[in-house]
Enzyme design. Structure first.
Site, short mmCIF file in Angstrom:
data_model
loop_
_atom_site.label_atom_id
_atom_site.label_comp_id
_atom_site.label_asym_id
_atom_site.label_seq_id
_atom_site.Cartn_x
_atom_site.Cartn_y
_atom_site.Cartn_z
N ARG A 58 -51.62 79.50 -15.54
CA ARG A 58 -50.80 78.58 -14.75
C ARG A 58 -50.82 78.99 -13.30
O ARG A 58 -50.57 80.14 -12.97
CB ARG A 58 -49.34 78.68 -15.22
CG ARG A 58 -48.96 77.71 -16.24
CD ARG A 58 -47.48 77.57 -16.47
NE ARG A 58 -46.54 78.50 -15.88
CZ ARG A 58 -45.24 78.33 -15.90
NH1 ARG A 58 -44.73 77.25 -16.44
NH2 ARG A 58 -44.42 79.20 -15.39
N THR B 128 -48.16 75.57 -8.23
CA THR B 128 -48.11 74.19 -8.75
C THR B 128 -47.72 74.14 -10.22
O THR B 128 -47.34 73.08 -10.72
CB THR B 128 -49.48 73.51 -8.62
OG1 THR B 128 -50.40 74.20 -9.49
CG2 THR B 128 -50.02 73.58 -7.20
N ASP C 279 -42.29 86.62 -18.72
CA ASP C 279 -43.72 86.29 -18.81
C ASP C 279 -44.29 86.91 -20.09
O ASP C 279 -44.43 88.14 -20.19
CB ASP C 279 -44.45 86.82 -17.57
CG ASP C 279 -45.89 86.36 -17.55
OD1 ASP C 279 -46.63 86.60 -18.53
OD2 ASP C 279 -46.30 85.74 -16.55
N ASP D 297 -47.52 89.15 -19.74
CA ASP D 297 -47.23 90.46 -19.13
C ASP D 297 -46.52 91.38 -20.12
O ASP D 297 -46.79 92.58 -20.17
CB ASP D 297 -46.38 90.30 -17.87
CG ASP D 297 -47.21 89.82 -16.68
OD1 ASP D 297 -48.45 89.93 -16.74
OD2 ASP D 297 -46.62 89.35 -15.69
C1 PRP Z 1 -48.06 81.19 -20.17
C2 PRP Z 1 -47.89 80.91 -21.64
C3 PRP Z 1 -48.46 79.52 -21.77
C4 PRP Z 1 -48.08 78.89 -20.44
C5 PRP Z 1 -46.90 77.99 -20.65
O1 PRP Z 1 -49.35 81.59 -19.89
O2 PRP Z 1 -48.49 81.85 -22.47
O3 PRP Z 1 -49.86 79.49 -21.97
O4 PRP Z 1 -47.73 79.96 -19.56
O5 PRP Z 1 -46.58 77.32 -19.48
P1 PRP Z 1 -46.74 75.73 -19.33
O6 PRP Z 1 -46.19 75.14 -20.58
O7 PRP Z 1 -45.90 75.43 -18.12
O8 PRP Z 1 -48.18 75.41 -19.12
P2 PRP Z 1 -49.79 82.03 -18.40
O9 PRP Z 1 -50.35 80.85 -17.68
O10 PRP Z 1 -48.67 82.77 -17.75
O11 PRP Z 1 -51.01 82.96 -18.66
P3 PRP Z 1 -51.08 84.40 -19.40
O12 PRP Z 1 -50.84 84.17 -20.86
O13 PRP Z 1 -52.46 84.85 -19.12
O14 PRP Z 1 -50.02 85.31 -18.80
N1 URA Z 2 -44.92 81.30 -19.30
C1 URA Z 2 -44.24 82.39 -19.75
O1 URA Z 2 -44.86 83.39 -20.15
N2 URA Z 2 -42.90 82.35 -19.71
C2 URA Z 2 -42.21 81.28 -19.30
O2 URA Z 2 -40.96 81.31 -19.31
C3 URA Z 2 -42.92 80.15 -18.85
C4 URA Z 2 -44.28 80.19 -18.88
#
Ligand code: PRP
Ligand code: URA
Length: 209
Positions: free
Chosen positions: A104, A108, A200, A203
């Site tokens: 994400r 944005t 997150d 993380d």
């Molecule tokens: C997080 C989570 C989802 C997404 C959800 O991933 O694991 O994939 O955000 O958010 P959305 O519904 O608003 O799209 P992130 O993009 O943080 O990537 P990561 O798993 O690599 O930390």
């Molecule tokens: N992605 C995450 O990991 N946590 C949130 O709360 C939203 C998006």
């Protein structure tokens, strides 16, 4: 909502409360995510088709049910979805594993694709998309778009925590997809994080930040 299942199993709820706690460290967080994936998968996969096959027991030959048809594909949305894969393969060790790499944009909140690979052939498989978090729904919609574009038809999505905004968006965009949610949280904040959520997920699973 048809095709939306909020899981109320007490073990799922208990473990979700543990992962919300900011004092829960990486080891325990990762273990809990896997355990929740097993519990959710157990429920979500209860309609897997069976067929009777002949088996010889030490006593006699009998007809006994085994999983029928093309097997499962589990598709984690990277990175955080990786934490749920072992939970599903514990239940169905023969499952093939695809990957959908999305992150994400921090400003944005739009998803960006960086790596996607699905097991072939995908058409006849039951596809289980796993991601701990459904926030705006942008990533989940993009993941299902990608799978459908490549011929996937029979799709379930599993999220440990969802925001109402993301659930609505995913369900309205893909009403044929069965959506399993461990807990439906209150709302998104201004940074599109789920409240109360767990922070997150990626993380916390991988110990980054
Ligand atoms: C997080 C989570 C989802 C997404 C959800 O991933 O694991 O994939 O955000 O958010 P959305 O519904 O608003 O799209 P992130 O993009 O943080 O990537 P990561 O798993 O690599 O930390
Ligand atoms: N992605 C995450 O990991 N946590 C949130 O709360 C939203 C998006």
């Amino acid at each position: 909502m048809e095709n939306v299942f909020i899981m109320d199993h007490p073990l799922i709820q208990h473990k979700i409360s543990l992962i919300r706690n900011k004092e829960t460290g990486t080891n325990e967080f990762r273990r809990l995510i896997e355990e929740i994936a097993i519990l959710m998968g157990f429920e979500a996969l209860r309609d897997l088709p069976l067929e009777d096959v002949e088996v010889e027991t030490p006593i006699e030959t009998c007809m006994t049910p085994m999983l029928a048809g093309k097997k499962l594909a589990v598709v984690p949305v990277l990175r955080a979805g990786l934490g749920m894969v072992n939970g599903i393969t514990t239940l169905v060790p023969s499952a093939k594993i695809g990957h959908i790499g999305l992150y994400r944009d921090p400003e944005t909140h739009e998803p960006h694709e960086y790596y996607c690979k699905l097991p072939d052939p995908i058409e006849e498989r039951l596809i289980v998309v796993v991601d701990p978090m459904l926030a705006t729904g942008g990533s989940a919609v993009a993941a299902v778009d990608f799978i459908k574009k490549h011929g996937g038809r029979n799709i379930k999505c599993m999220f440990i925590i969802a925001a109402p905004e993301g659930l609505k968006r995913l369900h309205e965009t893909h009403p044929d997809v069965q959506i399993y949610v461990g807990h439906l949280d209150r709302e998104l904040n201004a940074n599109a994080y789920i409240c109360p959520g767990l922070g997150d997920a990626g993380d916390r699973i991988f110990g980054t930040k």
